[in-house]
Motif scaffolding. Structure first.
Motif, PDB file in Angstrom:
ATOM      1  N   SER A 131       0.835  -1.191   0.000  1.00  0.00           N
ATOM      2  CA  SER A 131       0.000   0.000   0.000  1.00  0.00           C
ATOM      3  C   SER A 131       0.880   1.254   0.000  1.00  0.00           C
ATOM      4  CB  SER A 131      -0.902   0.000   1.231  1.00  0.00           C
ATOM      5  OG  SER A 131      -1.492   1.259   1.412  1.00  0.00           O
ATOM      6  N   ALA A 132       0.549   2.202  -0.840  1.00  0.00           N
ATOM      7  CA  ALA A 132       1.296   3.463  -0.882  1.00  0.00           C
ATOM      8  C   ALA A 132       1.094   4.260   0.402  1.00  0.00           C
ATOM      9  CB  ALA A 132       0.861   4.297  -2.084  1.00  0.00           C
ATOM     10  N   ALA A 133       0.025   3.985   1.123  1.00  0.00           N
ATOM     11  CA  ALA A 133      -0.265   4.717   2.364  1.00  0.00           C
ATOM     12  C   ALA A 133       0.576   4.221   3.537  1.00  0.00           C
ATOM     13  CB  ALA A 133      -1.740   4.605   2.697  1.00  0.00           C
ATOM     14  N   GLU A 134       1.056   3.006   3.478  1.00  0.00           N
ATOM     15  CA  GLU A 134       1.795   2.429   4.603  1.00  0.00           C
ATOM     16  C   GLU A 134       3.167   1.948   4.150  1.00  0.00           C
ATOM     17  OE1 GLU A 134      -0.533  -0.617   6.460  1.00  0.00           O
ATOM     18  OE2 GLU A 134      -2.337   0.579   6.405  1.00  0.00           O
ATOM     19  N   LEU A 135       3.979   2.860   3.652  1.00  0.00           N
ATOM     20  CA  LEU A 135       5.297   2.475   3.156  1.00  0.00           C
ATOM     21  C   LEU A 135       6.290   2.266   4.295  1.00  0.00           C
ATOM     22  CD1 LEU A 135       5.672   4.776   0.040  1.00  0.00           C
ATOM     23  CD2 LEU A 135       5.252   2.325   0.092  1.00  0.00           C
ATOM     24  N   GLY A 179       7.301 -11.696  -8.648  1.00  0.00           N
ATOM     25  CA  GLY A 179       6.660 -10.387  -8.526  1.00  0.00           C
ATOM     26  C   GLY A 179       5.943  -9.976  -9.800  1.00  0.00           C
ATOM     27  N   TRP A 180       4.965  -9.102  -9.648  1.00  0.00           N
ATOM     28  CA  TRP A 180       4.224  -8.567 -10.791  1.00  0.00           C
ATOM     29  C   TRP A 180       4.182  -7.055 -10.686  1.00  0.00           C
ATOM     30  CZ3 TRP A 180       2.066 -11.014  -6.608  1.00  0.00           C
ATOM     31  CH2 TRP A 180       1.107 -10.310  -5.887  1.00  0.00           C
ATOM     32  N   ASP A 181       3.785  -6.413 -11.762  1.00  0.00           N
ATOM     33  CA  ASP A 181       3.910  -4.955 -11.869  1.00  0.00           C
ATOM     34  C   ASP A 181       3.182  -4.167 -10.799  1.00  0.00           C
ATOM     35  OD1 ASP A 181       5.620  -5.213 -13.968  1.00  0.00           O
ATOM     36  OD2 ASP A 181       4.156  -4.719 -15.518  1.00  0.00           O
ATOM     37  N   SER A 182       2.020  -4.569 -10.369  1.00  0.00           N
ATOM     38  CA  SER A 182       1.281  -3.777  -9.374  1.00  0.00           C
ATOM     39  C   SER A 182       1.605  -4.187  -7.935  1.00  0.00           C
ATOM     40  CB  SER A 182      -0.224  -3.867  -9.628  1.00  0.00           C
ATOM     41  OG  SER A 182      -0.643  -5.219  -9.521  1.00  0.00           O
ATOM     42  N   LEU A 183       2.639  -5.005  -7.749  1.00  0.00           N
ATOM     43  CA  LEU A 183       3.028  -5.419  -6.399  1.00  0.00           C
ATOM     44  C   LEU A 183       3.591  -4.243  -5.603  1.00  0.00           C
ATOM     45  CD1 LEU A 183       3.235  -7.882  -4.511  1.00  0.00           C
ATOM     46  CD2 LEU A 183       5.501  -8.321  -5.465  1.00  0.00           C
ATOM     47  N   LEU A 184       4.297  -3.344  -6.291  1.00  0.00           N
ATOM     48  CA  LEU A 184       4.862  -2.154  -5.655  1.00  0.00           C
ATOM     49  C   LEU A 184       4.134  -0.915  -6.174  1.00  0.00           C
ATOM     50  CD1 LEU A 184       8.564  -3.246  -6.000  1.00  0.00           C
ATOM     51  CD2 LEU A 184       7.296  -3.067  -3.876  1.00  0.00           C
ATOM     52  N   PRO A 185       3.890   0.072  -5.326  1.00  0.00           N
ATOM     53  CA  PRO A 185       3.070   1.223  -5.739  1.00  0.00           C
ATOM     54  C   PRO A 185       3.761   2.198  -6.686  1.00  0.00           C
ATOM     55  CG  PRO A 185       3.799   1.502  -3.472  1.00  0.00           C
ATOM     56  CD  PRO A 185       4.241   0.129  -3.907  1.00  0.00           C
ATOM     57  N   TRP A 186       5.043   2.035  -6.946  1.00  0.00           N
ATOM     58  CA  TRP A 186       5.761   3.006  -7.785  1.00  0.00           C
ATOM     59  C   TRP A 186       6.226   2.422  -9.100  1.00  0.00           C
ATOM     60  CZ3 TRP A 186       7.704   1.812  -2.810  1.00  0.00           C
ATOM     61  CH2 TRP A 186       8.646   0.784  -2.794  1.00  0.00           C
ATOM     62  N   HIS A 187       5.583   1.424  -9.636  1.00  0.00           N
ATOM     63  CA  HIS A 187       6.040   0.770 -10.866  1.00  0.00           C
ATOM     64  C   HIS A 187       6.417   1.800 -11.934  1.00  0.00           C
ATOM     65  CE1 HIS A 187       6.549  -2.037 -14.095  1.00  0.00           C
ATOM     66  NE2 HIS A 187       5.674  -1.361 -14.818  1.00  0.00           N
ATOM     67  N   GLY A 188       7.638   1.728 -12.384  1.00  0.00           N
ATOM     68  CA  GLY A 188       8.124   2.626 -13.424  1.00  0.00           C
ATOM     69  C   GLY A 188       8.587   3.977 -12.915  1.00  0.00           C
ATOM     70  N   THR A 229      10.419   6.388  -9.582  1.00  0.00           N
ATOM     71  CA  THR A 229      11.472   6.260  -8.578  1.00  0.00           C
ATOM     72  C   THR A 229      10.874   5.749  -7.285  1.00  0.00           C
ATOM     73  OG1 THR A 229      12.628   8.114  -9.595  1.00  0.00           O
ATOM     74  CG2 THR A 229      13.282   7.522  -7.369  1.00  0.00           C
ATOM     75  N   PRO A 230      11.461   4.701  -6.702  1.00  0.00           N
ATOM     76  CA  PRO A 230      10.913   4.185  -5.449  1.00  0.00           C
ATOM     77  C   PRO A 230      11.084   5.188  -4.311  1.00  0.00           C
ATOM     78  CG  PRO A 230      12.936   3.015  -6.034  1.00  0.00           C
ATOM     79  CD  PRO A 230      12.618   3.943  -7.156  1.00  0.00           C
ATOM     80  N   THR A 231      10.159   5.151  -3.375  1.00  0.00           N
ATOM     81  CA  THR A 231      10.205   6.089  -2.252  1.00  0.00           C
ATOM     82  C   THR A 231      11.039   5.577  -1.089  1.00  0.00           C
ATOM     83  OG1 THR A 231       8.133   5.166  -1.467  1.00  0.00           O
ATOM     84  CG2 THR A 231       7.990   7.151  -2.817  1.00  0.00           C
ATOM     85  N   CYS A 232      11.497   4.334  -1.177  1.00  0.00           N
ATOM     86  CA  CYS A 232      12.364   3.768  -0.150  1.00  0.00           C
ATOM     87  C   CYS A 232      13.314   2.779  -0.810  1.00  0.00           C
ATOM     88  CB  CYS A 232      11.536   3.097   0.946  1.00  0.00           C
ATOM     89  SG  CYS A 232      10.580   1.674   0.400  1.00  0.00           S
ATOM     90  N   PRO A 233      14.383   2.380  -0.125  1.00  0.00           N
ATOM     91  CA  PRO A 233      15.311   1.406  -0.705  1.00  0.00           C
ATOM     92  C   PRO A 233      14.608   0.075  -0.998  1.00  0.00           C
ATOM     93  CG  PRO A 233      16.265   2.431   1.241  1.00  0.00           C
ATOM     94  CD  PRO A 233      14.831   2.849   1.186  1.00  0.00           C
TER      95      PRO A 233
END
Length: 193
Positions: free
Chosen positions: A44-48, A59-68, A70-74
């Protein structure tokens, strides 16, 4: 990064089905001071968390909220295959390091340090790029202020630019800001002498 991070108190989300690998990873993360959460559902993008460890094999594309983006965390990828598509997927998710499966306890800490370091470098580069793009966007202000100085002080372009630069240096402000002050009338035309 000048020093290795202390992971005490960090929250880590492990996006992986529970198995022997996640048990070893969970144990090692706890030893390093992290609070791990294992789930096999989209993040969830709300609970990073402070750190994400993701199974790049499944893994699949919608597994992480920032697909494509820049990630918001390491991000650390867990990878058991050598499939180029899976490696490419991990890179697209912003992985800064990889831990090979089966997981060896000695591989976890270096991978976390590397992912944090690369994430910080990416973030610093993005901020620098944004700063430079802003300066380029404001260059027409500098040009307009130089023209105003040329007309108002009856000097050539090179001298007008030097006057503007010297004024900015004396005030310890960016040239673009001094140019905006001059054009807006908040700053009198600097002397050309």
């Amino acid at each position: 990064m000048s020093e290795t991070p202390n992971f005490a108190g960090w929250r880590a989300t492990v996006l992986h089905r529970e198995d022997g690998n996640t048990e070893r990873l969970h144990r090692q993360l706890r030893l390093l001071g992290l609070t791990p959460k294992i789930q096999w559902a989209p993040l969830s993008a709300a609970e990073l968390p402070d750190l994400v460890i993701v199974d790049a094999d499944q893994g699949w594309d919608s597994l992480l909220p920032w697909h494509g983006a820049t990630p918001t965390c390491p991000v650390v990828a867990l990878l058991g295959s050598e499939a180029p598509g899976r490696i490419a997927w991990a890179l697209e998710q912003g992985a800064g390091s990889i831990i090979a499966k089966p997981i060896a306890a000695s591989a976890v800490y270096p991978a976390l340090v590397m992912a944090v370091s690369i994430h910080q470098e990416r973030k610093a580069s993005a901020e620098r790029l944004q700063y430079l793009e802003e300066r380029v966007r404001l260059r027409p202000l500098v040009h307009a202020a130089v023209e105003k100085l040329m007309t108002g002080r009856n000097i050539d372009e090179e001298r007008a630019y030097a006057v503007l630069r010297d004024c900015a240096m004396r005030r310890r402000l960016p040239m673009e800001q001094i140019a905006a002050f001059i054009l807006g009338g908040a700053e009198p035309l600097p002397e050309a002498g």
